[in-house]
Design an enzyme around this catalytic site. Structure first.
Site, PDB file in Angstrom:
ATOM      1  N   ASP A 129       1.173   6.958  -9.732  1.00 22.87           N
ATOM      2  CA  ASP A 129       1.367   6.563  -8.332  1.00 22.87           C
ATOM      3  C   ASP A 129       2.672   5.784  -8.244  1.00 22.87           C
ATOM      4  O   ASP A 129       2.732   4.596  -8.536  1.00 22.87           O
ATOM      5  CB  ASP A 129       0.188   5.713  -7.858  1.00 22.87           C
ATOM      6  CG  ASP A 129       0.309   5.314  -6.391  1.00 22.87           C
ATOM      7  OD1 ASP A 129       1.407   5.466  -5.816  1.00 22.87           O
ATOM      8  OD2 ASP A 129      -0.685   4.841  -5.819  1.00 22.87           O
TER       9      ASP A 129
ATOM     10  N   LYS B  29       6.444   6.203   0.998  1.00 25.29           N
ATOM     11  CA  LYS B  29       7.254   5.069   1.428  1.00 25.29           C
ATOM     12  C   LYS B  29       8.736   5.407   1.518  1.00 25.29           C
ATOM     13  O   LYS B  29       9.197   5.929   2.517  1.00 25.29           O
ATOM     14  CB  LYS B  29       6.977   3.847   0.554  1.00 25.29           C
ATOM     15  CG  LYS B  29       5.540   3.328   0.718  1.00 25.29           C
ATOM     16  CD  LYS B  29       5.340   1.960   0.158  1.00 25.29           C
ATOM     17  CE  LYS B  29       3.885   1.514   0.226  1.00 25.29           C
ATOM     18  NZ  LYS B  29       3.362   1.382   1.589  1.00 25.29           N
TER      19      LYS B  29
ATOM     20  N   PHE C  87      -4.039  -0.747  -6.487  1.00 18.99           N
ATOM     21  CA  PHE C  87      -3.914  -0.563  -5.039  1.00 18.99           C
ATOM     22  C   PHE C  87      -3.270   0.796  -4.808  1.00 18.99           C
ATOM     23  O   PHE C  87      -2.107   1.015  -5.155  1.00 18.99           O
ATOM     24  CB  PHE C  87      -3.079  -1.657  -4.375  1.00 18.99           C
ATOM     25  CG  PHE C  87      -2.981  -1.454  -2.886  1.00 18.99           C
ATOM     26  CD1 PHE C  87      -3.979  -1.922  -2.045  1.00 18.99           C
ATOM     27  CD2 PHE C  87      -1.917  -0.770  -2.326  1.00 18.99           C
ATOM     28  CE1 PHE C  87      -3.918  -1.713  -0.675  1.00 18.99           C
ATOM     29  CE2 PHE C  87      -1.840  -0.558  -0.962  1.00 18.99           C
ATOM     30  CZ  PHE C  87      -2.839  -1.025  -0.127  1.00 18.99           C
TER      31      PHE C  87
END
Length: 700
Positions: A526, A555, A441
């Protein structure tokens, strides 16, 4: 009535009790007027230093296991940092202050509103003047009440009526000690420390009778507000400028924790002035068990997903949220419009690593909002280079490509990898390949879903972007077989978040690193969810001593304030970009850079990473106790956990709905798996409480 306490007690015999405090950061602190002898507008005030000292005080309280609720500071009210003056909370009764001076009068309304909306009500207001815990100090089941300079004597009777507790009036006679908490400190339920010359003769005699074993402060102790202290019954948090009093307290069996609050002393306040204790019942804090449960009474959630769109008829239905509507939040807590409080164990998918509205990050945002927020990249801002330099140093790289969202960072990294492949590696134009892992994801843009294997993300969105090869996660052999001369990069999550917090085999990431080095392929990690402290390291790859060629970050980089993301690599990689080849109007804007730089600075000394590691050990240990009791497996690192629930007990969404009913917010991933990613400010008691609620949800 005489309140006795042993004059010499061993430290181990002193019993601390978890407390709950309200504190207001000194974002607007200054000294512009004079309402006590400590204040001098001609003496410069360093607001940033005051905030740093305040943050250190808050961190001390949290390190001792106490809960800190942050009150929003208000412009034009510089003394609002002295939260103890804002009210009194005892015996299930909350009373907001009514200030003596017009300069502070508006604070009473702000504290009344905050106490009410935060679920600490009903909130009472007195007719007479009183300044909260500045003049009302709880000792066991009595209240000592000061008068003489601020709080009116008649108001003591009002407080006694409202609380149902005896109130003992004490007369203050020295204007330097204008509040009771500047001349008297509560040590535990039976004893105090105080400075006799601050009181009238009758009050001195009364205190000597009530507290024969009290600790007496010296002139030097009082002159630095040494008695303006906070105690949990064992640990006493106090100024570092009162060595005599410190030694006396230690000799009496207390543990002292000394902090520097000298900048706030310029306004006439110290440790206690900055700290309003919140109690549910006599002597009990509004805290992690009863207080939490009290906040959820009367609220239930519903599992009817079909009914949810009607709650937001003008919002596209691309999410199926839990039926909880946030109105306010601070720290690890979210409060809905009805005043019910929820422990946030999702942390906005790691975007709120530092807690909701962390005061240091909020202060940085406020400061930048007052300067400049957006310039585009058409010309420079004074915030961008310092931010990129600090982030480069944190990552041990040369260069940063600032973006906004995590998906943008991933798209940008792919774009950079392709350009590097053509310009540096010599891959024929249009032939570049990127290897990805199954179960990945990385976002939901069209290129990213092109290499996803999640049918919900892909179905109905083709045709898809070519150039990607997917291999099983954790399988270095399959990756080696898929690599060829046209492979420019491997894109991998060190720990797969959306798949259920999947931790790879120990040889996987080192194997990927070795393979990429041997084949001249870029390794892109990531770390958008796993990075910036979440797993107990700055980056999750550090658990395996791996350094990628490229980091994608997001984030938590925005501090829970705004979207901030970045691609971080060395110059030989990011240097392939030239003007006009890539851009973003908002990427690296001054506001984002100011917030991002603050986040990087907070991570620089490793304190947050260490907290995530320590608290994570506790969370995983408690979760493992549930295996065999409705839980099949627990995975993760640091404050990040994937929990496989017995499908017979319901789906992950079912369990999350039950948890919300019990006051805990979590999110399912797939099937009967849910994840926990609480803010790193969560306390040990809150972790225990959340796991207990999970056990209850599984039983129900």
């Amino acid at each position: 009535m005489t309140m006795t306490s042993p004059s010499a007690v061993s430290t181990s015999a002193r019993t601390p009790r978890p407390r709950s405090y309200a504190m207001t950061p000194p974002v607007h602190f200054t000294v512009d007027y004079v309402i006590n002898p400590w204040m001098d507008p001609t003496v410069p005030v360093d607001t940033d230093r005051a905030l740093t000292q305040w943050l250190a005080l808050r961190e001390v309280f949290e390190s001792l296991g106490h809960t800190v609720h942050v009150v929003d500071p208000q412009p034009g009210l510089p003394d609002m940092v002295y939260a103890a003056n804002g009210g009194l909370s005892v015996g299930g009764t909350t009373i907001a202050a009514r200030f003596a001076y017009p300069e502070r009068e508006p604070e009473g309304d702000h504290y009344a509103e905050w106490l009410h909306t935060s679920g600490f009500g009903p909130v009472h207001r007195t007719d007479g003047i009183q300044e909260g815990e500045g003049d009302f100090l709880v000792v066991g089941d009595v209240i000592l009440a000061g008068t003489g300079f601020r709080t009116h004597r008649d108001t003591h009777a009002e407080v006694a009526t409202l609380t149902g507790l005896p109130v003992i009036t004490l007369e203050l006679v020295d204007p330097r000690y204008y509040h009771l908490d500047t001349a008297l400190g509560v040590l535990d339920d039976t004893n105090i420390a105080y400075y006799p010359p601050a009181f009238g003769p009758a009050s001195r005699a009364l205190l000597a009778d009530l507290f024969p074993n009290a600790i007496i402060a010296s002139d030097e102790d009082a002159a630095v507000l040494g008695l303006n202290l906070v105690s949990d019954g064992r640990h006493i948090v106090m100024t570092d400028a009162a060595p005599h009093l410190t030694n006396e307290l230690r000799a009496a069996g207390y543990e002292t924790v000394c902090v520097d609050l000298s900048e706030l002393l310029k306004g006439g306040g110290g440790i206690k002035c900055c700290t309003l204790e919140l109690r549910l019942s006599n002597g009990d804090p509004i805290g992690v068990a009863t207080g939490m449960e009290a906040g959820f009474m009367g609220g239930t959630t519903t599992t009817d997903d079909a009914a949810q769109p009607t709650a937001e008829p003008h919002v596209a239905h691309n999410y199926s949220p839990l039926p909880v509507t946030a109105a306010t939040a601070e720290g690890a807590w979210i409060t809905d419009g009805d005043g019910r409080r929820y422990l946030d164990c999702l942390g906005a998918y790691s975007a709120v690593n530092f807690g909701h509205r962390h005061p240091r990050i909020v202060a940085a945002a406020h400061e930048q909002l007052n300067r400049v927020t957006l310039t585009s990249r058409a010309f420079r801002s004074d915030r961008l280079e310092p931010f990129c330099a600090a982030l480069s140093a944190l990552c041990a790289k040369d260069m940063v490509l600032p973006m906004n969202t995590g998906a943008e960072a991933v798209e940008s990294a792919i774009k950079v990898a392709r350009k590097w492949g053509y310009d540096v590696k010599g891959v024929p134009d249009g032939q570049a390949k990127v290897i990805v892992a199954g179960g990945n994801f990385h976002g939901r843009t069209i290129s990213i879903v092109s290499f996803s294997d999640d049918p919900d993300a892909r179905t109905g969105f083709g045709p898809f972007t070519p150039g990607f090869v997917r291999v099983p996660y954790g399988d270095v052999g399959a990756m080696a077989e898929a690599m060829d001369a046209d492979t420019v990069a491997v894109l991998v999550e060190p720990i797969q978040g959306e798949s259920g917090i999947i931790v790879p085999p120990d040889d996987y990431l080192p194997g990927v690193r070795t393979l990429c080095t041997e084949r001249n392929v870029l390794m892109i990690a990531d770390e958008i969810q796993s990075g910036l402290g979440r797993t107990g390291k700055t980056f999750a790859v550090q658990h395996w001593d791996v350094e990628p060629d490229v980091y994608t970050l997001g984030k938590a980089l925005g501090g829970g304030i705004l979207p901030v993301s970045a691609v971080v690599a060395n110059h030989d990689i990011l240097g392939v970009l030239h003007p006009g080849q890539h851009g973003s109007t908002f990427g690296g804007n001054p506001l984002a850079a100011a917030v991002g730089h603050t986040v990087v600075d907070m991570l620089a000394d490793g304190t947050w990473q260490a907290r995530a590691a320590e608290a994570g050990e506790r969370m995983h240990a408690r979760l493992r106790d549930l295996v065999g009791h409705g839980v099949l497996a627990v995975r993760g690192l640091g404050l990040w956990a994937g929990i496989d629930v017995d499908p017979a007990l319901g789906t992950g969404k079912d369990v999350c709905l039950r948890l919300a009913d019990l006051g805990v917010l979590a999110k399912d991933t797939h099937g009967s798996t849910l994840r926990l990613a609480p803010p790193l400010v969560i306390t040990d008691d809150e972790i225990d409480w959340a796991v207990e609620r999970l056990a209850e949800a599984l039983r129900s």
